[in-house]
Scaffold this active site. Structure first.
Site, PDB file in Angstrom:
ATOM      1  N   ARG A  66      -1.860  22.951  29.711  1.00 38.16           N
ATOM      2  CA  ARG A  66      -2.543  23.761  30.721  1.00 38.16           C
ATOM      3  C   ARG A  66      -2.711  25.206  30.264  1.00 38.16           C
ATOM      4  NH1 ARG A  66       0.536  25.020  34.571  1.00 38.16           N
ATOM      5  NH2 ARG A  66       1.339  22.907  34.887  1.00 38.16           N
ATOM      6  N   TYR A 119     -25.091  30.261  45.920  1.00 34.25           N
ATOM      7  CA  TYR A 119     -24.801  28.825  45.902  1.00 34.25           C
ATOM      8  C   TYR A 119     -24.023  28.451  47.175  1.00 34.25           C
ATOM      9  CZ  TYR A 119     -23.461  24.329  43.851  1.00 34.25           C
ATOM     10  OH  TYR A 119     -23.292  22.994  43.589  1.00 34.25           O
ATOM     11  N   ASP A 191     -23.304  35.199  39.276  1.00 31.38           N
ATOM     12  CA  ASP A 191     -23.482  33.818  38.849  1.00 31.38           C
ATOM     13  C   ASP A 191     -24.839  33.747  38.154  1.00 31.38           C
ATOM     14  OD1 ASP A 191     -24.196  31.112  38.728  1.00 31.38           O
ATOM     15  OD2 ASP A 191     -23.018  30.609  40.504  1.00 31.38           O
ATOM     16  N   LYS A 216     -24.794  22.781  34.051  1.00 36.67           N
ATOM     17  CA  LYS A 216     -26.246  22.884  34.050  1.00 36.67           C
ATOM     18  C   LYS A 216     -26.759  23.081  32.616  1.00 36.67           C
ATOM     19  CE  LYS A 216     -25.251  22.560  38.353  1.00 36.67           C
ATOM     20  NZ  LYS A 216     -25.096  23.665  39.270  1.00 36.67           N
TER      21      LYS A 216
HETATM   22  C1  LIG Z   1     -24.098  24.021  40.211  1.00 37.47           C
HETATM   23  C2  LIG Z   1     -23.855  25.442  40.513  1.00 37.47           C
HETATM   24  C3  LIG Z   1     -22.568  25.920  40.799  1.00 37.47           C
HETATM   25  C4  LIG Z   1     -21.381  25.010  40.873  1.00 37.47           C
HETATM   26  O1  LIG Z   1     -21.096  24.456  39.641  1.00 37.47           O
HETATM   27  P1  LIG Z   1     -20.338  23.031  39.488  1.00 37.47           P
HETATM   28  O2  LIG Z   1     -20.223  22.898  38.027  1.00 37.47           O
HETATM   29  O3  LIG Z   1     -21.194  22.013  40.140  1.00 37.47           O
HETATM   30  O4  LIG Z   1     -19.024  23.194  40.190  1.00 37.47           O
HETATM   31  C5  LIG Z   1     -22.407  27.262  41.043  1.00 37.47           C
HETATM   32  N1  LIG Z   1     -23.461  28.102  41.026  1.00 37.47           N
HETATM   33  C6  LIG Z   1     -24.706  27.691  40.762  1.00 37.47           C
HETATM   34  C7  LIG Z   1     -25.827  28.668  40.751  1.00 37.47           C
HETATM   35  C8  LIG Z   1     -24.953  26.353  40.489  1.00 37.47           C
HETATM   36  O5  LIG Z   1     -26.195  25.927  40.238  1.00 37.47           O
END
Ligand SMILES: *Cc1c(COP(=O)(O)O)cnc(C)c1O
Length: 400
Positions: A66, A119, A191, A216
């Protein structure tokens, strides 16, 4: 394309940054080190390590999975270089990255400001879970920096935002945001999932922490879940210590898949930028499309800011059809190439009607209130032929 601290362009860094050769057996590729724990030769070896660790000098090894893994560390080093950070930390999902970073910055009694089209789960975390720990949250409309500054209080610690946002691809003016944050001595977290470091590097504007859902574009193949935070050495050290407690670590197999994905990141994103621009222009000229949301179009409210701070406008195009919920669904069902799925950023083109995916449980009126129209479509462009994608959209938009 920008140069890294080593003077290399990102197209080179996605391939080579973070790799410390030679690898065992002179392997070319990063080894996947599958281990939950690590051994010591004898007690004196153990004591030496423990002593060094107490003084923060135990370089090159840890005692348990971890707390670190060489495969994961190599990918973190690559991501840090790409985001122009001093350090980066990988997590088991994008949400683990967001929540661990925010929990690291906040104490009971603090206040945060968040923009309204963040998000959905990030907003939920801020408005419900943080509230339980007496951390207050003010939601302000994305794109209104005066209102954002007005919402800052004496106990405000962090401004949380996204750029570009989902689903309207609103682009936050990062220079102005940083100026506001510095005036009020507030930290900023962006983000940047929709942009990737190829199109936008928030840390270069003075943003404190950048978060990406590696699920993504970074992974890029719709086959893994992971997240990353990058920033200064000191902030990242604190976040890493909290990751050791909260526990949402990235496993080495997933880290390897991210690394494999990253090797083609600049190629994929370049193709997706180009294809999305052409698709957006095609859609804007179609009579049966009411409105197109893409920062690369002059008609987008943030086109000017996007042009100044981004090197590409990304692979997601949102648009509103001239029709109701049912007509929009019929259009989606008539498409041959895009797959109906939530998520974005992978090699496959994905399509969704947000009213029936992320916001299904809300009534049409409730959706309207938060700006999710029944006729809204979100298209995440993959790496298929642009001509094929446009031909497919054309046949579905113009049923004979
Ligand atoms: C998908 C997404 C998240 C969350 O990510 P996960 O990997 O699904 O937990 C956060 N912010 C944005 C802009 C996203 O598209």
């Amino acid at each position: 394309m920008k140069n890294s601290s080593k003077g290399l362009r990102l197209a080179t860094e996605v391939v080579h940054a973070g790799e410390v050769r030679p690898y065992p057996h002179h392997a070319l590729t990063l080894p996947i080190l599958e281990t939950a724990t690590y051994t010591f030769e004898n007690t004196s070896d153990l004591r030496q390590f423990m002593e060094a660790r107490m003084w923060g000098l135990a370089e090159g090894r840890v005692e348990y999975g971890r707390y670190g893994n060489p495969t994961v560390s190599a990918v973190e080093a690559k991501l840090s270089a790409l985001e122009s950070g001093q350090a980066a930390v990988l997590f088991s999902s994008g949400m683990a990255a967001v929540t661990t970073a925010l929990l690291s910055l906040l104490y009971a009694g603090d206040h945060i400001v968040i923009t309204d089209d963040s998000y959905r789960r990030t907003r939920q975390f801020c408005l419900t879970l943080l509230k339980r720990w007496r951390i207050e949250c003010t939601v302000v409309p994305a794109g209104d920096l005066e209102q954002l500054e007005g919402a800052i209080r004496s106990n405000t610690k962090v401004i949380v935002s996204e750029s570009p946002t989902n689903p309207y691809l609103r682009v936050m003016d990062l220079k102005r945001l940083v100026a506001i944050a510095e005036r009020h001595k507030v930290k900023t977290l962006i983000d940047s999932t929709f942009a990737t470091p190829i199109n936008q590097r928030p840390l270069e504007f003075g943003i404190d922490l950048v978060v990406d859902s590696a699920t993504k574009y970074l992974g890029g193949h719709n086959d893994l879940l992971a997240g990353v935070v990058a920033g200064s050495e000191s902030l990242m050290a604190m976040i890493r210590q909290n990751l050791w407690v909260l526990g949402a670590v990235c496993d080495p197999q997933t880290a390897y898949l991210i690394q494999r994905g990253l090797k083609t990141l600049s190629l994929r994103v370049a193709q997706q930028n180009e294809s999305a621009q052409k698709v957006a222009e095609f859609l804007e000229a179609e009579p049966s499309v009411e409105r197109v949301w893409y920062p690369g179009l002059r008609s987008h409210p943030d086109h000017v800011v996007a042009r100044q701070q981004m090197e590409g406008y990304g692979g997601v195009v949102s648009f509103e059809l001239d029709g109701d919920l049912e007509a929009t669904s019929r259009f989606i069902d008539a498409l041959q190439i895009p797959l109906i799925a939530s998520s974005l950023g992978g090699v496959e083109t994905l399509i969704e009607q947000p009213a029936l995916m992320s916001y299904y449980e809300l009534s049409s009126e409730e959706r309207e209130e938060i700006g999710i129209k029944d006729n809204l479509v979100r298209l995440s462009i993959g790496i298929e032929s642009t001509d094929d994608l446009i031909a497919d959209l054309a046949q579905a938009l113009r049923p004979s």
